[in-house]
Design an enzyme around this catalytic site. Structure first.
Site, short mmCIF file in Angstrom:
data_model
loop_
_atom_site.label_atom_id
_atom_site.label_comp_id
_atom_site.label_asym_id
_atom_site.label_seq_id
_atom_site.Cartn_x
_atom_site.Cartn_y
_atom_site.Cartn_z
N HIS A 357 0.80 -1.24 0.00
CA HIS A 357 0.00 0.00 0.00
C HIS A 357 0.82 1.28 0.00
O HIS A 357 0.27 2.36 0.16
CB HIS A 357 -0.93 0.05 1.21
CG HIS A 357 -1.98 -1.00 1.19
ND1 HIS A 357 -3.23 -0.78 0.66
CD2 HIS A 357 -1.97 -2.29 1.59
CE1 HIS A 357 -3.94 -1.89 0.77
NE2 HIS A 357 -3.20 -2.82 1.33
N LYS A 545 -7.43 14.13 4.47
CA LYS A 545 -6.53 12.97 4.44
C LYS A 545 -5.53 13.14 5.57
O LYS A 545 -5.46 14.21 6.15
CB LYS A 545 -5.82 12.88 3.09
CG LYS A 545 -5.21 14.19 2.61
CD LYS A 545 -4.65 14.07 1.21
CE LYS A 545 -5.68 14.25 0.11
NZ LYS A 545 -6.02 13.04 -0.60
N ARG A 546 -4.75 12.11 5.84
CA ARG A 546 -3.71 12.27 6.85
C ARG A 546 -2.79 13.42 6.47
O ARG A 546 -2.59 13.70 5.27
CB ARG A 546 -2.90 10.98 6.97
CG ARG A 546 -3.57 9.92 7.79
CD ARG A 546 -3.81 10.38 9.20
NE ARG A 546 -2.59 10.38 9.97
CZ ARG A 546 -2.29 9.51 10.92
NH1 ARG A 546 -3.14 8.55 11.25
NH2 ARG A 546 -1.16 9.58 11.57
N LYS A 551 1.60 14.44 0.69
CA LYS A 551 0.24 14.75 0.25
C LYS A 551 0.07 16.24 -0.05
O LYS A 551 -0.91 16.67 -0.63
CB LYS A 551 -0.77 14.30 1.30
CG LYS A 551 -0.80 12.77 1.49
CD LYS A 551 -1.80 12.35 2.54
CE LYS A 551 -1.73 10.86 2.88
NZ LYS A 551 -2.47 10.01 1.93
N THR A 653 -8.16 6.93 -1.76
CA THR A 653 -9.55 6.45 -1.85
C THR A 653 -10.52 7.58 -1.54
O THR A 653 -11.66 7.57 -2.00
CB THR A 653 -9.80 5.27 -0.89
OG1 THR A 653 -9.22 5.60 0.38
CG2 THR A 653 -9.18 4.00 -1.41
N LYS A 657 -14.39 8.75 -3.13
CA LYS A 657 -15.59 9.12 -2.36
C LYS A 657 -16.08 10.49 -2.81
O LYS A 657 -17.28 10.73 -2.97
CB LYS A 657 -15.29 9.14 -0.86
CG LYS A 657 -14.95 7.76 -0.30
CD LYS A 657 -14.22 7.80 1.03
CE LYS A 657 -13.55 6.46 1.27
NZ LYS A 657 -12.54 6.50 2.34
C1 26W Z 1 4.35 0.84 9.94
C2 26W Z 1 3.72 2.14 9.77
C3 26W Z 1 2.76 2.14 8.65
C4 26W Z 1 1.42 2.24 8.94
C5 26W Z 1 0.50 2.25 7.91
C6 26W Z 1 3.20 2.05 7.37
C7 26W Z 1 2.29 2.06 6.35
C8 26W Z 1 0.96 2.16 6.61
C9 26W Z 1 -0.07 2.16 5.51
C10 26W Z 1 0.27 1.14 4.47
C11 26W Z 1 -0.22 3.50 4.93
C12 26W Z 1 -1.48 3.61 4.15
O1 26W Z 1 -2.57 3.68 4.71
N1 26W Z 1 -1.38 3.65 2.82
C13 26W Z 1 -2.51 4.04 2.01
O2 26W Z 1 -3.22 2.89 1.60
C14 26W Z 1 -4.38 3.27 0.88
C15 26W Z 1 -5.18 2.01 0.61
O3 26W Z 1 -4.55 1.22 -0.32
C16 26W Z 1 -4.01 4.00 -0.39
O4 26W Z 1 -5.18 4.42 -1.03
C17 26W Z 1 -3.15 5.21 -0.06
O5 26W Z 1 -2.68 5.81 -1.24
C18 26W Z 1 -1.98 4.80 0.80
O6 26W Z 1 -1.27 5.93 1.25
#
Ligand code: 26W
Length: 809
Positions: A357, A545-546, A551, A653, A657
């Protein structure tokens, strides 16, 4: 049990629960009690429906998918469950007879915020589609006592407070204390060869923690299936130390027991950034070990053997966080069921699949090898063995190429690398948009792609369109029902029929009227909650978004500052009034993200003190952005900001929406934006900025912010003004960051390189907004083209190409 009670029966069900659980009648019940009683009746219906469905799945010998994810960002459940079950009207009537308003009860439910952002919300949307499409599915995660922190903004500074969701949220959970498992940490491992030739693994001084499942049911829309989300809570089982207790060391005895329970205490609030903390590793193994044991138990109960696991079970690891599934399943097959390594490996790799992701390097998880070995000694041995065998295979494929092999290996330079483990141990690796999947092949996993080209795939993300369109924007859903019928609710691709109405002026006007009603409703909510007044005739320009540098909320801020200066210089300037709305949480330790929040808040405060500017320009920073807030805001949005540096946003995503609710996108060619443009046509979306390839080139040749700065008067004025600041606070540090001055920190996300293009495109967009009719037409066409971005479509692709699932009706 009757899954379709009428309103009289619903009323009786609720009254029964009120009496049994709260000892009160409807007249005596508080709103909170009524909400809980209502939810409990729905949970009971779902549990019975789930049992019936499970029976059918077992009889059919159908394959199931287990979706493993450290996060499920569920939001509220009552409304979606009622709509999906087709019971919203019966409940509304029943509650009315009991003197309560269903819409008001929805507001009593706390958000289950067991996720950070995109990844967690995607998991929740996927559960919805899985049950709606009649696929047998279980999600596994952790029952965090505290979800993602609550955000308060005090003088522009984000303050985090714990998110206590369980008192209201636990009504949806069914504890299964009869289905607990033990998870082992630390200690020493001994191998003992037995006379019959197998090796027994013995553990000495390991700590055992109990995993207790809390089950949540997720209803499909008009379907037979009910999915289950199993959330694990950690419980101490090591005997209470009576010796310490009798010695008067009472607190120490208690401390020991709470230490174990810390594992499920809190969700890590970092998105896209690893901290390498031991507790996080413990959480991951805790989730994985309990879930794999549960899967094996269920499978053995039906089939009595494990050879057929890959035919009957698909285990999906959502990002690398649950990657320890791979060695854990190996451990159980080899140590407990005495499979040969080769046979076990074949079963594991045919069962497990993996979605990546993010390509942000700081998000790629790796663990310190020593910590890993101490915490998970047996898993460490297995990972080493996986790695040795892999390196031999890679040596054959790339003889002599040590540097390549060392980059691909799971253990190297004192680190255990989870992404490499995930690719090696899965039969399928996919990204979440076409662009992202090709970046995985061309760069992130380039060498793996050479070795295993057949593993790589793409499944573009999607959203639960019933939740995000039908239930949260009932006005628009009603218009769609009238124009194209209700088929799109189950076949989102049918939304394309709406395009036929693009030339129908009455329909266009209604699209606009609905948007306006939603704006009024949202503005009212903001006013009630914060006192802030939003002009509903201004354009609602939304970035939710975060908060992350990639971003580029900062790029948006720079453009806003430009408009602010225009108005400051010429208060009589003719300008379409604009309201910029932000919602974003920053990871608690992410200083730059917090500075950007402060900048946005201070611009907002400054404008509030300037009534002349405020007539035309307004900035709103919404506190504590959440799923529920998104549901309220998105239907009212007109401009959707998707402005990440190209190549960085895996998919996005929120963009989907917003699109399905008729907002027009301003965005870079990044993530899903690329496919949105293909779907809606370049004339109905506002694309700007560098492409992913151009970014790559610029990065290699050296990005020099000053080049963009010196040649752009507007940019010079804006950046200089950052030092002057807003509402009495200077942001010289941000100016320095953007120009790569002073601190030595560069802006790795190239805000200045894209500024001019962004500014021009935004201007074109605002001009387009003033032509109401043309704008509404584009808005309508965006809604019509959004069908592709439904999670139903994504899930059909996973089921067909990756999991090999069949529907059970
Ligand atoms: C270990 C810390 C950590 C925590 C969460 C690393 C990475 C993440 C996630 C993978 C980050 C995340 O939420 N990525 C998002 O995933 C969405 C669903 O696929 C995508 O639409 C977003 O572009 C992506 O940033």
């Amino acid at each position: 049990m009757n899954y379709n009670p009428n309103s009289t029966e619903v009323k009786q069900l609720i009254e029964g629960v009120l009496q049994r659980h709260f000892g009160c009648s409807a007249k005596e019940a508080s709103c909170d009690q009524m909400y809980k009683a209502t939810a409990i009746t729905v949970k009971n219906i779902l549990s019975d429906k789930r049992s019936a469905y499970k029976k059918k799945v077992n009889e059919a010998g159908a394959k199931r998918v287990y979706y493993m994810c450290m996060e499920f960002l569920l939001g509220r459940s009552l409304k979606t469950n009622l709509h999906n079950l087709g019971l919203a009207t019966a409940y509304e009537k029943a509650l009315k007879k009991l003197g309560f308003d269903l819409e008001a009860l929805y507001e009593c439910e706390p958000d289950a915020g067991l996720g950070n952002g995109g990844l967690g919300r995607l998991a929740a949307c996927f559960m919805d589609s899985l049950s709606s499409l009649d696929y047998p599915a279980t999600g596994f995660s952790i029952c965090y006592e505290y979800g993602l922190f609550k955000q308060m903004i005090v003088d522009g500074i984000q303050v985090e407070t714990p998110d206590v969701w369980l008192p209201g949220g636990e009504v949806w959970l069914a504890p299964r204390t009869d289905r607990t498992y033990k998870v082992r940490f630390g200690g020493r491992v001994k191998e003992e060869w037995k006379l019959d030739g197998h090796c027994e693994i013995l553990y000495e001084d390991a700590e055992e923690i109990e995993a207790v499942p809390y089950d949540m049911m997720i209803s499909g829309a008009d379907s037979a299936a009910v999915s289950q989300l199993r959330l694990w809570r950690a419980r101490n089982i090591q005997k209470f130390d009576m010796r310490l207790f009798t010695q008067g060391q009472y607190t120490q005895a208690v401390e020991q027991s709470t230490n174990a329970e810390i594992i499920s205490k809190v969700l890590y609030p970092s998105d896209n950034h690893t901290e390498g903390k031991l507790l996080r590793l413990s959480q991951q193994y805790f989730l994985v070990s309990a879930s794999i044991q549960s899967i094996i138990r269920d499978h053995m109960a039906v089939y009595g053997k494990l050879d057929n696991l890959p035919e009957k079970v698909a285990i999906h690891i959502n990002d690398t966080h649950p990657a320890l599934c791979i060695p854990e399943l190996m451990r159980i097959l080899v140590d407990e069921y005495f499979f040969s390594w080769e046979k076990a490996w074949d079963i594991v790799t045919r069962t497990v699949s993996y979605t990546n992701h993010t390509v942000m390097p700081e998000a790629l998880e790796s663990w310190n090898e020593d910590l890993f070995r101490l915490k998970l000694p047996r898993i460490y041995m297995i990972v080493k063995e996986i790695n040795e065998r892999f390196c031999r295979e890679a040596w054959n494929a790339f003889p002599g190429n040590w540097s390549r092999i060392s980059q691909m290996s799971v253990v190297g330079y004192g680190q255990v690398r989870m992404a490499n483990l995930s690719v090696i141990g899965s039969h399928s690796v996919n990204g979440v948009s076409e662009l992202h999947s090709s970046i995985l092949k061309d760069s992130t996993f380039k060498d793996f792609y050479r070795l295993y080209p057949y593993k790589f795939d793409n499944v573009t993300n999607g959203i639960a369109h019933r939740r995000w369109l039908c239930y949260s924007n009932p006005g628009l859903a009603e218009l769609l029902d009238e124009c194209i019928g209700t088929d799109y609710r189950h076949h989102p691709e049918s939304l394309s029929d709406f395009a036929k109405f693009a030339d129908d002026a009455t329909v266009r006007d209604r699209v606009r009227a609905i948007k306006h009603e939603n704006k009024v409703k949202f503005a009212k909510m903001v006013r009630e909650k914060t006192g802030k007044i939003i002009d509903t005739h201004s354009v609602f320009d939304v970035q939710i978004k975060r908060l992350h540098e990639y971003k580029r909320q900062l790029l948006n801020a720079l453009n806003i500052i430009g408009l602010y200066l225009d108005l400051k210089e010429n208060p009589n300037l003719e300008m379409q009034p604009q309201t910029f709305i932000f919602g974003a949480k920053a990871a608690p330790g992410y200083d730059m993200a917090k500075r950007i929040i402060k900048l946005l808040c201070m611009i907002s405060k400054d404008i509030d003190q300037n009534p002349r500017i405020k007539e035309k320009l307004n900035v709103v920073f919404l506190e504590n952005y959440s799923v529920s807030m998104a549901e309220a805001l998105i239907p009212s949005a007109e401009i959707s900001e998707q402005i990440s540096l190209a190549g960085k946003e895996a998919s996005g995503t929120g963009c989907m929406k917003l699109m399905i609710n008729g907002a027009l996108t301003i965005g870079t060619l990044d993530g899903a934006n690329v496919e949105m443009q293909e779907a809606v046509g370049a004339e109905n979306i506002f694309i700007f900025g560098l492409t992913a390839n151009e970014v790559e080139q610029l990065w290699l040749s050296g990005y020099r912010a000053a080049n963009y700065y010196i040649s752009n008067d507007r940019l010079i004025r804006i950046i200089k003004y950052l030092s002057t600041g807003f509402a009495g606070e200077s942001f010289a540090d941000i100016a320095a960051y953007l120009l790569n001055n002073g601190h030595g920190v560069a802006d790795p996300y190239m805000c200045l390189a894209d500024f001019e293009s962004y500014y021009q495109t935004h201007k074109v967009m605002i001009d387009a907004y003033t032509n109401k009719d043309a704008w509404n037409r584009m808005s309508l066409l965006n809604i019509a083209a959004a069908g592709k971005f439904a999670a139903d479509r994504s899930i059909e692709e996973y089921a067909d190409r990756i999991w090999g699932l069949k529907k059970v009706k």
